[in-house]
Write a protein that holds these residues in place. Sequence first.
Motif, PDB file in Angstrom:
ATOM      1  N   VAL A  54       5.049  -4.797 -29.455  1.00 29.16           N
ATOM      2  CA  VAL A  54       4.059  -5.730 -30.002  1.00 29.16           C
ATOM      3  C   VAL A  54       4.282  -5.938 -31.496  1.00 29.16           C
ATOM      4  CG1 VAL A  54       1.610  -6.055 -30.479  1.00 29.16           C
ATOM      5  CG2 VAL A  54       2.341  -5.273 -28.234  1.00 29.16           C
ATOM      6  N   ALA A  55       4.562  -4.857 -32.223  1.00 30.90           N
ATOM      7  CA  ALA A  55       4.757  -4.967 -33.668  1.00 30.90           C
ATOM      8  C   ALA A  55       5.943  -5.857 -34.011  1.00 30.90           C
ATOM      9  CB  ALA A  55       4.942  -3.580 -34.280  1.00 30.90           C
ATOM     10  N   VAL A  56       7.045  -5.707 -33.285  1.00 32.91           N
ATOM     11  CA  VAL A  56       8.250  -6.483 -33.600  1.00 32.91           C
ATOM     12  C   VAL A  56       8.156  -7.899 -33.033  1.00 32.91           C
ATOM     13  CG1 VAL A  56      10.754  -6.594 -33.293  1.00 32.91           C
ATOM     14  CG2 VAL A  56       9.647  -4.392 -33.716  1.00 32.91           C
ATOM     15  N   VAL A  57       7.680  -8.023 -31.796  1.00 34.03           N
ATOM     16  CA  VAL A  57       7.623  -9.343 -31.163  1.00 34.03           C
ATOM     17  C   VAL A  57       6.662 -10.269 -31.899  1.00 34.03           C
ATOM     18  CG1 VAL A  57       6.835 -10.536 -29.073  1.00 34.03           C
ATOM     19  CG2 VAL A  57       8.367  -8.604 -28.886  1.00 34.03           C
ATOM     20  N   SER A  58       5.561  -9.730 -32.418  1.00 29.72           N
ATOM     21  CA  SER A  58       4.617 -10.577 -33.161  1.00 29.72           C
ATOM     22  C   SER A  58       5.280 -11.208 -34.373  1.00 29.72           C
ATOM     23  CB  SER A  58       3.405  -9.743 -33.590  1.00 29.72           C
ATOM     24  OG  SER A  58       3.787  -8.728 -34.499  1.00 29.72           O
ATOM     25  N   LEU A  59       6.238 -10.517 -34.970  1.00 30.29           N
ATOM     26  CA  LEU A  59       6.951 -11.058 -36.139  1.00 30.29           C
ATOM     27  C   LEU A  59       8.086 -11.988 -35.720  1.00 30.29           C
ATOM     28  CD1 LEU A  59       7.110  -7.798 -38.290  1.00 30.29           C
ATOM     29  CD2 LEU A  59       5.652  -9.776 -38.701  1.00 30.29           C
ATOM     30  N   THR A  60       8.885 -11.565 -34.733  1.00 30.43           N
ATOM     31  CA  THR A  60      10.018 -12.393 -34.322  1.00 30.43           C
ATOM     32  C   THR A  60       9.555 -13.685 -33.654  1.00 30.43           C
ATOM     33  OG1 THR A  60      10.143 -11.159 -32.230  1.00 30.43           O
ATOM     34  CG2 THR A  60      11.540 -10.414 -34.052  1.00 30.43           C
ATOM     35  N   GLY A  61       8.517 -13.596 -32.819  1.00 27.15           N
ATOM     36  CA  GLY A  61       8.006 -14.810 -32.178  1.00 27.15           C
ATOM     37  C   GLY A  61       7.469 -15.799 -33.192  1.00 27.15           C
ATOM     38  N   TYR A  62       6.762 -15.311 -34.194  1.00 29.59           N
ATOM     39  CA  TYR A  62       6.226 -16.190 -35.251  1.00 29.59           C
ATOM     40  C   TYR A  62       7.359 -16.791 -36.074  1.00 29.59           C
ATOM     41  CZ  TYR A  62       3.811 -17.539 -39.546  1.00 29.59           C
ATOM     42  OH  TYR A  62       3.346 -18.233 -40.639  1.00 29.59           O
ATOM     43  N   ALA A  63       8.343 -15.976 -36.416  1.00 23.67           N
ATOM     44  CA  ALA A  63       9.449 -16.465 -37.247  1.00 23.67           C
ATOM     45  C   ALA A  63      10.254 -17.543 -36.527  1.00 23.67           C
ATOM     46  CB  ALA A  63      10.350 -15.296 -37.634  1.00 23.67           C
ATOM     47  N   TYR A  64      10.581 -17.320 -35.246  1.00 21.50           N
ATOM     48  CA  TYR A  64      11.380 -18.298 -34.512  1.00 21.50           C
ATOM     49  C   TYR A  64      10.578 -19.564 -34.211  1.00 21.50           C
ATOM     50  CZ  TYR A  64      15.422 -15.298 -33.710  1.00 21.50           C
ATOM     51  OH  TYR A  64      16.538 -14.536 -33.877  1.00 21.50           O
ATOM     52  N   SER A  65       9.269 -19.470 -34.173  1.00 21.03           N
ATOM     53  CA  SER A  65       8.444 -20.640 -33.886  1.00 21.03           C
ATOM     54  C   SER A  65       8.197 -21.497 -35.123  1.00 21.03           C
ATOM     55  CB  SER A  65       7.105 -20.194 -33.284  1.00 21.03           C
ATOM     56  OG  SER A  65       6.249 -21.297 -33.098  1.00 21.03           O
ATOM     57  N   ARG A  66       7.982 -20.873 -36.257  1.00 20.24           N
ATOM     58  CA  ARG A  66       7.527 -21.604 -37.440  1.00 20.24           C
ATOM     59  C   ARG A  66       8.606 -21.863 -38.483  1.00 20.24           C
ATOM     60  NH1 ARG A  66       3.836 -23.089 -34.644  1.00 20.24           N
ATOM     61  NH2 ARG A  66       1.608 -22.935 -35.189  1.00 20.24           N
ATOM     62  N   ILE A  89      11.540  -6.479 -26.370  1.00 22.81           N
ATOM     63  CA  ILE A  89      11.520  -7.360 -27.552  1.00 22.81           C
ATOM     64  C   ILE A  89      12.336  -8.614 -27.299  1.00 22.81           C
ATOM     65  CG2 ILE A  89      12.360  -7.549 -29.926  1.00 22.81           C
ATOM     66  CD1 ILE A  89      11.585  -4.568 -30.257  1.00 22.81           C
ATOM     67  N   ALA A  90      13.508  -8.437 -26.705  1.00 19.87           N
ATOM     68  CA  ALA A  90      14.378  -9.600 -26.460  1.00 19.87           C
ATOM     69  C   ALA A  90      13.712 -10.613 -25.531  1.00 19.87           C
ATOM     70  CB  ALA A  90      15.704  -9.125 -25.876  1.00 19.87           C
ATOM     71  N   GLY A  91      13.144 -10.137 -24.432  1.00 20.47           N
ATOM     72  CA  GLY A  91      12.540 -11.060 -23.474  1.00 20.47           C
ATOM     73  C   GLY A  91      11.234 -11.656 -23.952  1.00 20.47           C
ATOM     74  N   ASN A  92      10.386 -10.841 -24.565  1.00 18.49           N
ATOM     75  CA  ASN A  92       9.059 -11.314 -24.967  1.00 18.49           C
ATOM     76  C   ASN A  92       9.076 -12.155 -26.225  1.00 18.49           C
ATOM     77  OD1 ASN A  92       7.450 -10.114 -22.871  1.00 18.49           O
ATOM     78  ND2 ASN A  92       7.838  -8.123 -23.814  1.00 18.49           N
ATOM     79  N   THR A  93      10.167 -12.133 -26.967  1.00 18.15           N
ATOM     80  CA  THR A  93      10.277 -13.027 -28.119  1.00 18.15           C
ATOM     81  C   THR A  93      10.192 -14.476 -27.670  1.00 18.15           C
ATOM     82  OG1 THR A  93      11.563 -11.467 -29.456  1.00 18.15           O
ATOM     83  CG2 THR A  93      11.796 -13.798 -29.977  1.00 18.15           C
ATOM     84  N   PHE A  94      10.858 -14.806 -26.567  1.00 19.22           N
ATOM     85  CA  PHE A  94      10.794 -16.168 -26.031  1.00 19.22           C
ATOM     86  C   PHE A  94       9.383 -16.499 -25.559  1.00 19.22           C
ATOM     87  CE2 PHE A  94      15.361 -15.521 -25.749  1.00 19.22           C
ATOM     88  CZ  PHE A  94      15.860 -16.760 -26.103  1.00 19.22           C
ATOM     89  N   VAL A  95       8.732 -15.519 -24.932  1.00 18.61           N
ATOM     90  CA  VAL A  95       7.382 -15.750 -24.416  1.00 18.61           C
ATOM     91  C   VAL A  95       6.423 -16.067 -25.551  1.00 18.61           C
ATOM     92  CG1 VAL A  95       5.458 -14.709 -23.176  1.00 18.61           C
ATOM     93  CG2 VAL A  95       7.797 -14.281 -22.412  1.00 18.61           C
ATOM     94  N   LEU A  96       6.429 -15.246 -26.593  1.00 16.16           N
ATOM     95  CA  LEU A  96       5.498 -15.456 -27.704  1.00 16.16           C
ATOM     96  C   LEU A  96       5.868 -16.686 -28.514  1.00 16.16           C
ATOM     97  CD1 LEU A  96       3.010 -14.297 -29.066  1.00 16.16           C
ATOM     98  CD2 LEU A  96       4.513 -13.035 -30.610  1.00 16.16           C
ATOM     99  N   LYS A  97       7.153 -16.951 -28.648  1.00 13.94           N
ATOM    100  CA  LYS A  97       7.581 -18.161 -29.359  1.00 13.94           C
ATOM    101  C   LYS A  97       7.040 -19.401 -28.672  1.00 13.94           C
ATOM    102  CE  LYS A  97      11.618 -20.985 -30.424  1.00 13.94           C
ATOM    103  NZ  LYS A  97      11.068 -22.130 -29.650  1.00 13.94           N
ATOM    104  N   GLY A  98       7.146 -19.460 -27.348  1.00 15.60           N
ATOM    105  CA  GLY A  98       6.619 -20.605 -26.620  1.00 15.60           C
ATOM    106  C   GLY A  98       5.116 -20.731 -26.760  1.00 15.60           C
ATOM    107  N   TYR A  99       4.429 -19.591 -26.807  1.00 15.04           N
ATOM    108  CA  TYR A  99       2.964 -19.623 -26.961  1.00 15.04           C
ATOM    109  C   TYR A  99       2.587 -20.130 -28.347  1.00 15.04           C
ATOM    110  CZ  TYR A  99      -1.896 -18.092 -26.593  1.00 15.04           C
ATOM    111  OH  TYR A  99      -3.264 -18.053 -26.543  1.00 15.04           O
ATOM    112  N   ILE A 100       3.270 -19.646 -29.387  1.00 10.84           N
ATOM    113  CA  ILE A 100       2.949 -20.071 -30.750  1.00 10.84           C
ATOM    114  C   ILE A 100       3.352 -21.529 -30.963  1.00 10.84           C
ATOM    115  CG2 ILE A 100       3.409 -19.627 -33.204  1.00 10.84           C
ATOM    116  CD1 ILE A 100       3.705 -16.707 -32.569  1.00 10.84           C
TER     117      ILE A 100
END
Length: 305
Positions: free
Chosen positions: A109-121, A178-189
């Motif tokens: 959660v700690a890493v994915v919250s940052l990577t998903g936000y970074a790749y989205s924004r 982290i690798a898989g959920n980065t895409f999930v959170l990126k799509g959500y953001i």
Amino acid sequence: MNLVTKKIGNLLRPKSSLYLSDRQPLTLLGKIKLFFTYLILSVWAFLILWPLYQMVRAAFNGLQYSHIVMTHNYEFSLRHFEYLFNETLYLTWVKNTIFIAGATALITVAVVSLTGYAYSRYRFKGRKPTLMTIMLVQTIPTFAGIVAFFTLHSIVSSVFPMFTRQMMLILIYSGGAIAGNTFVLKGYIDSISTELDDSAKIDGCSNLQTYRLIIMPIARPMLTIIALWSFIGPFMDFLLPRVLLTSPSSYTLAAGLFTLVADHRTMNQPAFAAGGLLTAIPIVILFLALQNQLVSGLAKGSVKG
């Protein structure tokens, strides 16, 4: 008087002529399809529930010994649970699993919250190649890198003796999640309007404040789902703990319970069923407890976005 007569007529009208739905009544073919649909669902539910019923029955059946036998004889007993707690390292396996699962969920959660936000924004150099790399890494089975995991653990443990195999297992689980959920959170953001970011910047928020105060509260439902998936994963995995963890005192639940059925000389299938039941109960309770919060949070997040 006419109004009263009309109401009485509506009450006396046959119920078959009343149809409150906008859909038309089912035809004969539609009723047949509906019947077979429910029949297939009922058979599917039976195939799922019958083994669960047998597992629960065997766990509490004092007449079951080393093997689970389909018999009508039943005697309620807790002796299989007593064997599990007194004759095995079950509580140690529970502690190991909770430690590994909790650490995996926190790191993910700690890493994915940052990577998903970074790749989205953000649009930075190497963004597309790294996303493609993450996607390709997901196609490689985790077990294919078992030799690399052993080598990496040997190198790191020679420098840091406190680096255990359980920590190595946490890094493996976290890396895959982290690798898989980065895409999930990126799509959500991506579905969250960027106007919220612009409004926050107009109010004087920095990028980190926008992430912490605006994006994360809206993305909390998806982060909760990611945390739940990451936490449940180590409970379900058997292969990696069985290979990487060499000491029974370091086993997780899946690997530890397997020792109850691995050797025919020490076979105890009813105790294995009791352990599986105890393992499933907290996971089901956790999922059911979070389910309403997840649905509610997703609805609120869609309104805010």
